[in-house]
Design a protein around this motif. Structure first.
Motif, PDB file in Angstrom:
ATOM      1  N   MET B 147       0.614  -1.027   0.362  1.00 34.19           N
ATOM      2  CA  MET B 147      -0.036  -0.071  -0.068  1.00 34.19           C
ATOM      3  C   MET B 147       0.320   1.448   0.117  1.00 34.19           C
ATOM      4  N   PHE B 148       0.731   1.936  -0.378  1.00 38.02           N
ATOM      5  CA  PHE B 148       0.685   3.998  -0.512  1.00 38.02           C
ATOM      6  C   PHE B 148      -0.014   4.176  -0.013  1.00 38.02           C
ATOM      7  N   MET B 149       0.354   5.218   1.184  1.00 32.94           N
ATOM      8  CA  MET B 149      -1.261   6.148   2.066  1.00 32.94           C
ATOM      9  C   MET B 149      -0.343   7.212   1.127  1.00 32.94           C
ATOM     10  N   LEU B 150      -1.060   8.210   0.659  1.00 37.79           N
ATOM     11  CA  LEU B 150      -1.179   9.585  -0.098  1.00 37.79           C
ATOM     12  C   LEU B 150      -1.339  10.595   1.242  1.00 37.79           C
ATOM     13  N   VAL B 151      -0.984  10.969   1.349  1.00 35.43           N
ATOM     14  CA  VAL B 151      -1.251  12.448   2.044  1.00 35.43           C
ATOM     15  C   VAL B 151      -1.158  13.679   1.487  1.00 35.43           C
ATOM     16  N   ASP B 152      -1.904  14.572   1.371  1.00 35.74           N
ATOM     17  CA  ASP B 152      -1.807  15.315   0.452  1.00 35.74           C
ATOM     18  C   ASP B 152      -1.415  16.879   1.319  1.00 35.74           C
ATOM     19  N   GLY B 153      -0.352  17.147   0.487  1.00 33.19           N
ATOM     20  CA  GLY B 153       1.154  18.177   0.745  1.00 33.19           C
ATOM     21  C   GLY B 153       0.594  19.479   0.588  1.00 33.19           C
ATOM     22  N   GLU B 154      -0.694  19.684  -0.166  1.00 30.54           N
ATOM     23  CA  GLU B 154      -1.138  20.685  -0.289  1.00 30.54           C
ATOM     24  C   GLU B 154      -1.843  20.979   1.225  1.00 30.54           C
ATOM     25  N   ARG B 155      -3.211  19.900   1.153  1.00 32.70           N
ATOM     26  CA  ARG B 155      -3.731  19.807   2.740  1.00 32.70           C
ATOM     27  C   ARG B 155      -3.495  19.832   3.848  1.00 32.70           C
ATOM     28  N   MET B 156      -1.748  19.740   3.754  1.00 33.16           N
ATOM     29  CA  MET B 156      -0.999  19.877   5.379  1.00 33.16           C
ATOM     30  C   MET B 156      -0.220  21.017   5.527  1.00 33.16           C
ATOM     31  N   LEU B 157       0.720  21.745   3.496  1.00 34.20           N
ATOM     32  CA  LEU B 157       0.998  23.501   3.629  1.00 34.20           C
ATOM     33  C   LEU B 157      -0.261  23.816   4.663  1.00 34.20           C
ATOM     34  N   ASN B 158      -1.321  24.278   3.941  1.00 41.00           N
ATOM     35  CA  ASN B 158      -3.107  24.882   4.351  1.00 41.00           C
ATOM     36  C   ASN B 158      -3.181  24.877   6.320  1.00 41.00           C
ATOM     37  N   ALA B 193      -0.056  -7.508   7.518  1.00 43.52           N
ATOM     38  CA  ALA B 193      -0.231  -6.158   7.365  1.00 43.52           C
ATOM     39  C   ALA B 193       0.052  -6.018   5.844  1.00 43.52           C
ATOM     40  N   PRO B 194       0.425  -5.483   4.636  1.00 43.37           N
ATOM     41  CA  PRO B 194       0.638  -5.912   3.912  1.00 43.37           C
ATOM     42  C   PRO B 194       1.494  -4.241   4.098  1.00 43.37           C
ATOM     43  N   PRO B 195       3.196  -4.234   2.867  1.00 41.84           N
ATOM     44  CA  PRO B 195       4.346  -3.520   3.023  1.00 41.84           C
ATOM     45  C   PRO B 195       3.521  -2.179   2.391  1.00 41.84           C
ATOM     46  N   LEU B 196       3.702  -0.669   3.939  1.00 38.76           N
ATOM     47  CA  LEU B 196       3.036   0.288   3.579  1.00 38.76           C
ATOM     48  C   LEU B 196       4.070   1.430   3.595  1.00 38.76           C
ATOM     49  N   GLN B 197       4.224   2.565   2.525  1.00 39.72           N
ATOM     50  CA  GLN B 197       4.716   3.703   1.972  1.00 39.72           C
ATOM     51  C   GLN B 197       3.635   5.043   2.745  1.00 39.72           C
ATOM     52  N   ALA B 253      17.062  -5.313   2.713  1.00 38.96           N
ATOM     53  CA  ALA B 253      17.602  -3.622   3.040  1.00 38.96           C
ATOM     54  C   ALA B 253      18.036  -2.777   4.161  1.00 38.96           C
ATOM     55  N   GLY B 254      18.196  -3.365   5.033  1.00 37.01           N
ATOM     56  CA  GLY B 254      18.441  -2.956   6.540  1.00 37.01           C
ATOM     57  C   GLY B 254      17.737  -2.893   7.302  1.00 37.01           C
ATOM     58  N   SER B 255      16.556  -2.968   6.713  1.00 34.93           N
ATOM     59  CA  SER B 255      15.419  -2.004   7.680  1.00 34.93           C
ATOM     60  C   SER B 255      14.150  -3.215   7.645  1.00 34.93           C
ATOM     61  N   ALA B 256      13.773  -3.674   8.783  1.00 39.55           N
ATOM     62  CA  ALA B 256      12.410  -4.263   9.437  1.00 39.55           C
ATOM     63  C   ALA B 256      11.744  -4.516   8.328  1.00 39.55           C
ATOM     64  N   PRO B 257      11.105  -5.299   8.265  1.00 39.02           N
ATOM     65  CA  PRO B 257       9.733  -5.650   7.435  1.00 39.02           C
ATOM     66  C   PRO B 257       8.268  -4.798   8.692  1.00 39.02           C
ATOM     67  N   GLY B 258       7.275  -4.427   8.262  1.00 39.61           N
ATOM     68  CA  GLY B 258       6.663  -3.346   8.452  1.00 39.61           C
ATOM     69  C   GLY B 258       6.985  -1.919   8.374  1.00 39.61           C
ATOM     70  N   ARG B 259       8.353  -1.412   8.259  1.00 42.78           N
ATOM     71  CA  ARG B 259       9.073  -0.177   8.336  1.00 42.78           C
ATOM     72  C   ARG B 259       8.186   0.786   7.543  1.00 42.78           C
ATOM     73  N   VAL B 260       7.410   1.804   8.748  1.00 44.15           N
ATOM     74  CA  VAL B 260       6.840   2.588   7.561  1.00 44.15           C
ATOM     75  C   VAL B 260       8.065   4.484   7.737  1.00 44.15           C
ATOM     76  N   ARG B 261       7.805   4.229   5.816  1.00 43.97           N
ATOM     77  CA  ARG B 261       8.511   5.460   5.626  1.00 43.97           C
ATOM     78  C   ARG B 261       7.905   6.483   5.093  1.00 43.97           C
ATOM     79  N   ILE B 262       8.530   7.648   5.306  1.00 37.70           N
ATOM     80  CA  ILE B 262       7.970   8.889   5.531  1.00 37.70           C
ATOM     81  C   ILE B 262       7.909   9.350   3.583  1.00 37.70           C
ATOM     82  N   ILE B 263       7.985   9.295   2.295  1.00 39.13           N
ATOM     83  CA  ILE B 263       8.379   9.388   0.971  1.00 39.13           C
ATOM     84  C   ILE B 263       8.290  11.079   0.405  1.00 39.13           C
TER      85      ILE B 263
END
Lengths: 196, 456
Positions: B147-158, B193-197, B253-263
C-alpha cells in the motif's frame, strides 16, 4: 395521413460531480429512484484505455432487480456557461464532464436520439444540475426524472437465425462410449508396457 | 441522426491468464480526493519508462492503450498553467506496469505491478459513485500486496499556514485515509498487513514554503489515528525483529518488515508551481499554477516502488519459519514430480500413437484435452525416458543443446531478478541517507519521549 411514429419510453439521467462533492448520480429515472437503485446508471461513467467516450454510447446494464436497462449517453465538458467555453472546475481546479443520457427499460438496439432530443435532454439536465449545485453545500441531491419519448427503430433489428445444429447420428453416443471404454483399457495396457 | 456505438453490458473481465508466470504485486494508493494519485501514477510511469538506458537498471513498460492514457495525463501535468488531470470517476484496477531489465539479447520482463486508481472521494463520502464501485475499491484494498498511503501536501501546507478550518480538513482527510489503510489487512485476517509507504505528495509546495520532512513527520505523528496505525505496525515489527534474531538472517534493505517510511514526492520538483489567485467558476481562489519554461526535477518518484518489493520479500520470508519453508519446498517438489510423471505417461501414449496405427486415432482423440498442459519439463523427461528405448530415435546432442539453452535462460532470469532487487535496495538506502525524517516509527518514539509515553 401518415401512420403514427412508434415511440419508446426513456428517462433522462445525469452522472457528474459538483464543485465540492465527488462523482455521483445527480438525475435518475424516477422508477430507479423509488426502488433505491439510482446507482444503476452510474455504469455510464465507466472509462478505460481504448474505450471511446466521445460519441454517444449505447450500453445495456442490469438493474438491482435483474431487469436490463439500456443507457444511451454522451459526455460533455461541464461549463460555467451553457456553450461550454469556460470549463467548470471542482474546488481543486480540475475540469470534469457531464455524462448525460436516456435510460430505457429493457435491452434495445438502434434507438434513435435526434439532435433536438439531445438538446432537450441537455436543457433538462442543466436545469437539474443548477439545482444540485445550489444546494451542494447542504449535501447531495438526487433528482428523479419523468418519462420522455424517443423514436423507436424504423425497422426492428434483424438478428440472424441461429444455424441449425446437426442432429447426432442414431447410436453415435453409445458407439463413442464403447470406443472410449475399450480404448482406455488398451491405452492403460500400452502405457504400463511402455513405462516398465 | 446519432451514431450509436454498442458497448458490452458488463465491465470487461480482468486480463486473461495468458500463461504469464512473471511475479505480480498488487499495489493500491490510498488517498483522499485531489491528493495526487492520478498525477503520481502518470508521472511515475513517464519518469521510469522514458530512459531505458539509465543507470537505474530497469525501466517500466505497459500496453499501448494504457501508455497513451498515461502519457496524455503526464503531459497535461507537466504543461504550464493550471490544467491538471481531470478528476477520476471510475475505479480502474487493471493498470499493469512491467519492470524490464536489460539482458543480453533484449530486455527481460521480471516483475509486474498491478495498480489501482479510483476517485478519492470514496474514502470520505459513502454516497459517491455507486455501491459496486465502492465495493471494487474495498476489494482492491483488501487484496493489496503493498500500500501507498497518500498524504496531500497541499492540505498539509494549508494546515501549517492557515490553522483552524484547514487543520480540521487535514485531520479529517488523514483520518479517512488511515482508516482505509488499517481496514485493508483487517478484511483478510489470515494475511499479514501488507507493507506500507507513506507518500507526501506535492512536496514542492512544502519545500518552497520552507518546511522540512521532520516537521511534516511530526505533524503526522501528532494525529491520533496516524499514531494508532504506527503502534499497530510497530508491534508487528517487534515480532518480526525477534523472529529475525532467532533466524540470524541478513536483510536485503537493512530495515525491518513493517517499517513505515515517509517519502516526500513531487512530480515536477521545487519551484515548478506557484499559488496564484485565479478565477474559479467566477470566484477568486488561490490555485496551483505551473510556471512557464520551468525545468522539471521530480523528487523521489521512484522511491515508493523501490521500497515495496524488498519489504514484501522480506515480509514473506520473515513470515515463513524454516520448517514451513521446507514443507512448502517439499510440496512443490512433489507437485512437480507428479505433474512430470503424468506428462510422461500421457506423452508416452501419444508416442505410441505414431507406431500403433490400429489404435492411433483413438489415443490421439483421448490425449487432445491435455495438449495445453504439456510443459517443457515433461518433454525433457520424456526425451530422457525415450533415450532408453532404441525404437524411438531421439538425437541426444539436440536434447543436450536444448537443455543448455534452458539453463542459460534460467540463469539470466535469476540474475535479472537479483539485479532488480539490488537496484531497489540501493535506491532506498540512498533515499534514507538523503532525507532525514523518513522514519515514521522514529517520529513515534520522539513523540512518546516528548509526551512522557502518554496517549498511545
Amino acid at each position: 395521413m401518415n401512420p403514427p411514429v412508434p415511440t419508446l419510453s426513456a428517462w433522462p439521467f445525469l452522472v457528474t460531480r459538483g464543485i465540492l462533492l465527488g462523482y455521483r448520480v445527480v438525475i435518475a429515472p424516477e422508477f430507479l429512484v423509488s426502488a433505491g437503485d439510482a446507482g444503476a446508471v452510474y455504469a455510464s461513467a465507466r472509462t478505460e484505455p481504448g474505450l471511446s467516450t466521445t460519441g454517444p454510447i449505447t450500453q445495456v446494464v442490469k438493474a438491482a432487480n435483474g431487469e436490463p436497462l439500456t443507457l444511451i449517453h454522451r459526455r460533455l465538458p461541464a461549463a460555467v456557461d451553457d456553450l461550454g467555453a469556460v470549463p467548470l472546475r471542482d474546488r481543486h481546479g480540475r475540469p470534469f464532464p457531464l455524462i448525460e443520457g436516456y435510460a430505457l427499460r429493457g435491452a434495445h438496439e438502434d434507438v434513435l436520439v435526434t439532435d433536438e432530443q439531445w438538446r432537450e435532454l441537455h436543457r433538462f439536465v442543466l436545469s437539474g444540475y443548477r439545482r444540485y449545485l445550489a444546494g451542494e453545500s447542504q449535501g447531495p441531491l438526487l433528482i428523479p426524472s419523468r418519462e420522455h419519448s424517443l423514436n423507436a427503430p424504423a425497422t426492428p433489428p434483424v438478428r440472424p437465425a441461429p444455424a441449425p445444429r446437426p442432429s447426432p447420428l442414431p447410436g453415435f453416443g453409445i458407439t463413442m462410449v464403447a470406443l472410449v471404454i475399450v480404448g482406455a483399457g488398451v491405452v492403460a495396457v500400452l502405457l504400463v508396457l511402455l513405462l516398465r | 441522426m446519432t451514431d450509436l456505438v454498442a458497448q458490452p453490458a458488463s465491465p470487461p473481465a480482468a486480463p486473461a491468464d495468458d500463461g504469464d508466470d512473471t511475479p505480480a504485486f498488487k499495489v493500491v494508493a490510498i488517498g483522499d480526493g485531489a491528493a495526487g494519485k492520478t498525477n503520481f501514477l502518470a508521472m511515475l510511469y513517464q519518469h521510469l519508462s522514458g530512459d531505458p538506458d539509465s543507470e537505474r537498471g530497469y525501466h517500466l513498460s505497459t500496453d499501448m492503450e494504457r501508455r497513451i492514457v498515461l502519457d496524455r495525463q503526464a503531459d497535461q501535468a507537466a504543461s504550464p498553467g493550471m490544467e491538471w488531470a481531470q478528476s477520476t470517476e471510475w475505479v480502474d484496477d487493471h493498470i499493469k506496469l512491467s519492470f524490464q531489465v536489460p539482458l543480453v539479447g533484449g530486455p527481460a520482463e521480471v516483475l509486474h505491478i498491478l495498480y489501482t486508481d479510483y476517485p478519492g472521494e470514496y474514502l470520505r463520502d459513502d454516497t459517491a459513485g455507486n455501491k459496486e464501485q465502492r465495493e471494487s475499491l474495498r476489494q482492491a484494498i483488501a487484496e493489496a500486496d503493498a500500500m501507498f498511503m497518500l498524504v496531500d501536501g497541499e492540505r498539509m501546507l494549508n494546515a501549517f499556514q492557515g490553522g483552524g478550518e484547514h487543520e480540521r480538513e487535514f485531520s479529517a482527510s488523514l483520518r479517512a485515509t488511515v482508516a482505509e489503510v488499517q481496514r485493508g489487512p483487517a478484511v483478510h485476517r489470515s494475511r499479514a498487513a501488507p507493507p506500507l509507504q507513506v507518500i507526501i505528495t506535492k512536496w514542492d509546495l512544502l519545500v518552497d514554503a520552507g518546511f522540512t520532512l521532520e516537521q511534516a513527520r511530526d505533524a503526522l505523528v501528532r494525529e491520533k489515528n496516524f499514531r494508532g496505525m504506527l503502534v499497530a505496525r510497530d508491534k508487528k515489527t517487534t515480532q518480526d525483529e525477534q523472529k529475525d534474531r532467532r533466524k540470524k538472517r541478513n536483510r536485503v534493505a537493512g530495515s525491518a518488515p513493517g517499517r513505515v517510511r515517509i517519502i516526500p514526492v513531487s512530480v515536477l520538483g521545487p519551484g515548478a508551481v506557484e499559488l496564484v489567485v485565479q478565477d474559479l467558476n467566477g470566484v477568486p481562489t488561490e490555485m496551483r499554477v505551473k510556471r512557464e519554461g520551468f525545468l522539471h526535477r521530480p523528487i523521489n518518484l521512484d522511491v515508493p516502488l523501490a521500497a515495496i518489493l524488498p519489504d514484501r520479500l522480506d515480509q514473506i520470508l520473515a513470515d515463513m519459519s524454516p520448517q514451513m519453508r521446507q514443507r512448502a519446498e517439499r510440496r512443490a517438489r512433489w507437485a512437480r514430480f507428479r505433474a512430470n510423471h503424468q506428462g510422461v505417461r500421457r506423452l508416452g501414449g501419444q508416442a505410441l500413437e505414431t507406431t500403433q496405427e490400429m489404435w492411433g486415432g483413438l489415443v490421439g482423440m483421448m490425449l487432445l484435452p491435455w495438449a495445453g498442459k504439456i510443459t517443457q519439463a515433461m518433454l525433457d523427461l520424456l526425451s530422457q525416458h525415450l533415450l532408453q528405448h532404441d525404437e524411438f530415435a531421439v538425437d541426444p546432442a539436440a536434447a543436450e543443446a536444448r537443455a543448455q539453452v534452458l539453463r542459460r535462460i534460467g540463469n539470466q532470469s535469476t540474475q535479472a531478478r537479483s539485479a532488480l532487487l539490488e537496484g531497489f535496495a540501493a535506491r532506498v538506502r540512498r533515499f534514507e541517507q538523503d532525507f532525514s525524517g523518513w522514519d515514521a516509527q522514529e517520529g513515534l518514539k520522539l513523540w512518546r519521549q516528548g509526551n512522557q509515553g502518554g496517549a498511545s
